[in-house]
Write a protein that holds these residues in place. Structure first.
Motif, PDB file in Angstrom:
ATOM      1  N   PRO A 128      -0.984   7.436  -3.945  1.00 23.98           N
ATOM      2  CA  PRO A 128      -0.866   7.444  -5.410  1.00 23.98           C
ATOM      3  C   PRO A 128       0.386   8.124  -5.944  1.00 23.98           C
ATOM      4  O   PRO A 128       1.035   7.604  -6.852  1.00 23.98           O
ATOM      5  CB  PRO A 128      -2.144   8.160  -5.854  1.00 23.98           C
ATOM      6  CG  PRO A 128      -3.129   7.832  -4.794  1.00 23.98           C
ATOM      7  CD  PRO A 128      -2.339   7.836  -3.511  1.00 23.98           C
ATOM      8  N   TYR A 144       3.455   5.906  -5.489  1.00 25.66           N
ATOM      9  CA  TYR A 144       3.533   4.914  -6.565  1.00 25.66           C
ATOM     10  C   TYR A 144       4.058   5.544  -7.855  1.00 25.66           C
ATOM     11  O   TYR A 144       4.874   4.959  -8.575  1.00 25.66           O
ATOM     12  CB  TYR A 144       2.159   4.315  -6.839  1.00 25.66           C
ATOM     13  CG  TYR A 144       1.774   3.142  -5.977  1.00 25.66           C
ATOM     14  CD1 TYR A 144       2.518   1.966  -5.976  1.00 25.66           C
ATOM     15  CD2 TYR A 144       0.631   3.196  -5.180  1.00 25.66           C
ATOM     16  CE1 TYR A 144       2.145   0.880  -5.207  1.00 25.66           C
ATOM     17  CE2 TYR A 144       0.250   2.101  -4.401  1.00 25.66           C
ATOM     18  CZ  TYR A 144       1.017   0.953  -4.416  1.00 25.66           C
ATOM     19  OH  TYR A 144       0.642  -0.120  -3.652  1.00 25.66           O
ATOM     20  N   TRP A 155      -5.378  -4.411  -8.226  1.00 31.61           N
ATOM     21  CA  TRP A 155      -5.123  -3.072  -7.697  1.00 31.61           C
ATOM     22  C   TRP A 155      -6.421  -2.585  -7.069  1.00 31.61           C
ATOM     23  O   TRP A 155      -7.437  -2.447  -7.761  1.00 31.61           O
ATOM     24  CB  TRP A 155      -4.683  -2.118  -8.808  1.00 31.61           C
ATOM     25  CG  TRP A 155      -4.264  -0.766  -8.310  1.00 31.61           C
ATOM     26  CD1 TRP A 155      -5.054   0.195  -7.749  1.00 31.61           C
ATOM     27  CD2 TRP A 155      -2.936  -0.231  -8.298  1.00 31.61           C
ATOM     28  NE1 TRP A 155      -4.318   1.292  -7.402  1.00 31.61           N
ATOM     29  CE2 TRP A 155      -3.016   1.059  -7.733  1.00 31.61           C
ATOM     30  CE3 TRP A 155      -1.702  -0.708  -8.731  1.00 31.61           C
ATOM     31  CZ2 TRP A 155      -1.888   1.872  -7.570  1.00 31.61           C
ATOM     32  CZ3 TRP A 155      -0.580   0.106  -8.583  1.00 31.61           C
ATOM     33  CH2 TRP A 155      -0.680   1.374  -8.006  1.00 31.61           C
ATOM     34  N   SER A 187      -4.080   1.619  -3.071  1.00 28.01           N
ATOM     35  CA  SER A 187      -3.825   3.049  -3.019  1.00 28.01           C
ATOM     36  C   SER A 187      -5.051   3.761  -2.469  1.00 28.01           C
ATOM     37  O   SER A 187      -6.191   3.410  -2.787  1.00 28.01           O
ATOM     38  CB  SER A 187      -3.462   3.605  -4.405  1.00 28.01           C
ATOM     39  OG  SER A 187      -4.543   3.464  -5.312  1.00 28.01           O
ATOM     40  N   GLU A 226       0.844  -1.193   0.000  1.00 29.40           N
ATOM     41  CA  GLU A 226       0.000   0.000   0.000  1.00 29.40           C
ATOM     42  C   GLU A 226       0.876   1.238   0.000  1.00 29.40           C
ATOM     43  O   GLU A 226       1.875   1.317   0.720  1.00 29.40           O
ATOM     44  CB  GLU A 226      -0.921   0.020   1.227  1.00 29.40           C
ATOM     45  CG  GLU A 226      -1.788   1.271   1.301  1.00 29.40           C
ATOM     46  CD  GLU A 226      -2.854   1.216   2.382  1.00 29.40           C
ATOM     47  OE1 GLU A 226      -3.466   2.267   2.647  1.00 29.40           O
ATOM     48  OE2 GLU A 226      -3.080   0.136   2.936  1.00 29.40           O
ATOM     49  N   TRP A 248      -8.301   0.420  -5.287  1.00 25.62           N
ATOM     50  CA  TRP A 248      -8.216   1.870  -5.140  1.00 25.62           C
ATOM     51  C   TRP A 248      -9.440   2.365  -4.379  1.00 25.62           C
ATOM     52  O   TRP A 248     -10.575   2.063  -4.752  1.00 25.62           O
ATOM     53  CB  TRP A 248      -8.148   2.529  -6.516  1.00 25.62           C
ATOM     54  CG  TRP A 248      -8.272   4.030  -6.471  1.00 25.62           C
ATOM     55  CD1 TRP A 248      -7.670   4.877  -5.591  1.00 25.62           C
ATOM     56  CD2 TRP A 248      -9.054   4.863  -7.337  1.00 25.62           C
ATOM     57  NE1 TRP A 248      -7.999   6.172  -5.851  1.00 25.62           N
ATOM     58  CE2 TRP A 248      -8.852   6.194  -6.924  1.00 25.62           C
ATOM     59  CE3 TRP A 248      -9.878   4.615  -8.420  1.00 25.62           C
ATOM     60  CZ2 TRP A 248      -9.466   7.273  -7.558  1.00 25.62           C
ATOM     61  CZ3 TRP A 248     -10.488   5.687  -9.049  1.00 25.62           C
ATOM     62  CH2 TRP A 248     -10.277   7.005  -8.627  1.00 25.62           C
ATOM     63  N   VAL A 266      -5.685   7.885  -8.732  1.00 29.02           N
ATOM     64  CA  VAL A 266      -4.503   7.203  -9.251  1.00 29.02           C
ATOM     65  C   VAL A 266      -4.599   7.175 -10.774  1.00 29.02           C
ATOM     66  O   VAL A 266      -5.680   7.014 -11.346  1.00 29.02           O
ATOM     67  CB  VAL A 266      -4.387   5.776  -8.674  1.00 29.02           C
ATOM     68  CG1 VAL A 266      -5.565   4.912  -9.085  1.00 29.02           C
ATOM     69  CG2 VAL A 266      -3.064   5.115  -9.066  1.00 29.02           C
TER      70      VAL A 266
END
Length: 539
Positions: free
Chosen positions: A278, A281, A327, A303, A275, A329, A308
């Motif tokens: 955004p 990452y 993923w 995230s 984790e 979000w 993102v």
């Protein structure tokens, strides 16, 4: 007495509960705790619980009592959660603050907190002394974590010197009383101080779901779970409680998200669940290009905090060697926790282009009610028409500490004004358009930025700034700090008209503690203008 199955919802009791469980987890740190510099980087459940008890004892010895407020401002680390737990354990109200760059804003937040005790890191104390700023008034007990190069301020006591204090009485507050205050990101000014109870912070249904085993989405016993977030924010508490309940094989704390530090930590502890915020990452895309093996075992990327971009999602899903990486979000706010969530896979990202329906699709509201209303009239808008996102949720915060009028202005009965612009699509999903303060009529900054990132492979960051008069100004952070006219022409094909791009090194972009871009400050830095198109009325 038998150990309760569900974790307690007061952070002051969570560490003791975890230490008594049959299934426990081990925590690995990227550096020793600031509150325990000689304690090493590996902690079992009992050792963590002992640290929390020690924090309680030292704070009590410093004069903190049930009902008092504790202001905390120090470097990012997981010990922020331990400090919050130690204060809550004796019924004090911890007010958690990141050491943001604006020392005057820190002083303002401390003033709003009106604390009995201020716990401050050496770096913040040194910056305040250099700026000639007194962080708190003479009636506040100052406790320093570490020692500034020029020594402790007059009247201050070192946190380490309080070691060996007598056991403090355990007396937590009720489930619907104030338990913790954390600050918002503060993209447009001084961050707001958001007050939560045990129920609104950790007890409502969304938090209970995160602490329950859900295939693909939550941790299992064999997982190595890593997190690179701002631990002074509410997410630090919910992450801690959920992982303690699920008891993965290990938790890995990344307090420093810099490329070298992260590469070192991930090479040693290969996570299966990761984790990060955004924009962290996005910064790590360089690592994914150069050292993809660091992320090869991750099967769940998570995230929160902000939107993102698709390029980021695609890149990390591509370097995972898991059979079915996902993923997850979530969009939320400090004031109300989660609003909506979505899951991306390699398949969904292959099918996704950069159209308005997939770049900013939030999915369906998660355990909350959402309305889209006209910003001026408050009238509910039909599907397909953008407006303000209003949310009705049981996780809404109690107040803004020191700014109750501002809190009341953002509420309308049971509904909370998020300050975000969005629209409901034909299938009932929510599409995020922009923050109202950042809006540009006729376009979405988020969509334009995602498209430009997709088309500019060397771009580390793209920010589209609204200006009161004239075309929106694109700000580019390029890995080699250059872009040629033909490359820019291809990148902007089919987009709304934009002004000439401004090149800015990544490290020169002003950011919040959660790595969001401070657009107002960036606009003033580059253009000498604070105002954009949005009103900023609901920030």
């Amino acid at each position: 007495m038998a150990l309760r199955t569900r974790p307690p919802i007061n952070i002051g009791l969570v560490f003791d509960w975890h230490a008594q469980k049959r299934n426990r987890t081990v925590v690995h740190l990227d550096r020793p705790f600031d509150i325990a510099p000689d304690g090493g980087t590996t902690y079992g459940a009992e050792a963590l619980a002992e640290q929390v008890r020690e924090v309680s004892n030292r704070l009590h010895a410093a004069g903190l009592r049930h009902g008092d407020r504790l202001a905390v401002v120090k470097d990012n680390h997981f010990d922020m959660v331990l400090i919050a737990a130690g204060a809550a354990r004796i019924g004090a109200l911890p007010v958690m603050m990141a050491p943001i760059q604006d020392i005057d804003a820190i002083r303002t937040m401390i003033g709003r907190a009106d604390p009995t005790v201020l716990l401050a890191g050496a770096g913040v104390l040194a910056r305040a002394a250099g700026a000639g700023v007194a962080l708190a008034g003479p009636g506040v007990r100052l406790v320093a974590i570490g020692e500034p190069a020029d020594g402790l301020p007059p009247g201050a006591v070192a946190f380490g010197d309080l070691s060996g204090a007598a056991d403090a009485p355990v007396r937590v507050r009720g489930d619907h009383e104030p338990m913790i205050v954390t600050h918002t990101s503060g993209t447009t000014g001084v961050p707001k101080l958001v007050m939560h109870s045990p129920f609104t912070a950790l007890g409502a249904l969304p938090y209970r779901l995160e602490s329950s085993p859900i295939p693909l989405l939550t941790s299992g016993r064999g997982d190595v779970v890593a997190s690179a977030i701002s631990f002074c924010h509410m997410r630090g508490l919910s992450w801690t409680k959920s992982q303690f309940a699920l008891a993965p094989r290990a938790m890995v704390v990344i307090s420093d998200p810099g490329l070298e530090s992260v590469a070192r930590v991930l090479a040693k502890h290969r996570p299966t669940s990761l984790e990060a915020m955004p924009n962290i990452y996005q910064r790590w895309e360089e690592l994914a290009d150069d050292q993809p093996e660091l992320f090869s075992q991750v099967h769940r990327f998570i995230s929160t905090f902000d939107a993102v971009h698709p390029r980021t999602v695609r890149k990390f899903l591509a370097v995972s060697r898991a059979r079915f990486p996902v993923w997850a979000w979530g969009l939320g706010q400090s004031e109300i926790a989660g609003i909506s969530a979505n899951i991306f896979t390699r398949g969904t990202m292959r099918r996704a282009g950069t159209t308005r329906n997939d770049v900013t699709n939030l999915g369906w509201p998660t355990l909350v009610r959402v309305r889209i209303v006209d910003p001026e009239t408050g009238r509910r808008l039909p599907r397909g028409e953008p407006g303000l996102l209003m949310v009705n949720t049981r996780t809404r915060c109690l107040d803004y500490l020191g700014e109750s009028d501002r809190h009341r202005m953002k509420t309308k009965g049971a509904w909370w004004n998020t300050g975000d612009l969005g629209e409901r699509t034909r299938f009932g999903r929510i599409r995020l358009v922009d923050r109202e303060v950042d809006m540009i009529p006729g376009m979405s900054c988020i969509e334009a930025e995602s498209t430009l990132l997709d088309r500019l492979e060397r771009a580390q960051e793209v920010v589209v700034l609204s200006v009161p008069d004239g075309l929106p100004v694109p700000v580019l952070c390029m890995r080699d700090n250059r872009i040629d006219p033909e490359e820019w022409r291809r990148a902007t094909a089919g987009l709304p008209d934009l002004g000439e791009p401004r090149l800015v090194p990544w490290q020169d972009v002003p950011r919040t503690a959660t790595w969001k871009v401070r657009r107002t400050q960036l606009r003033e830095q580059l253009l000498g203008e604070k105002r954009g198109k949005g009103t900023g009325q609901w920030t």
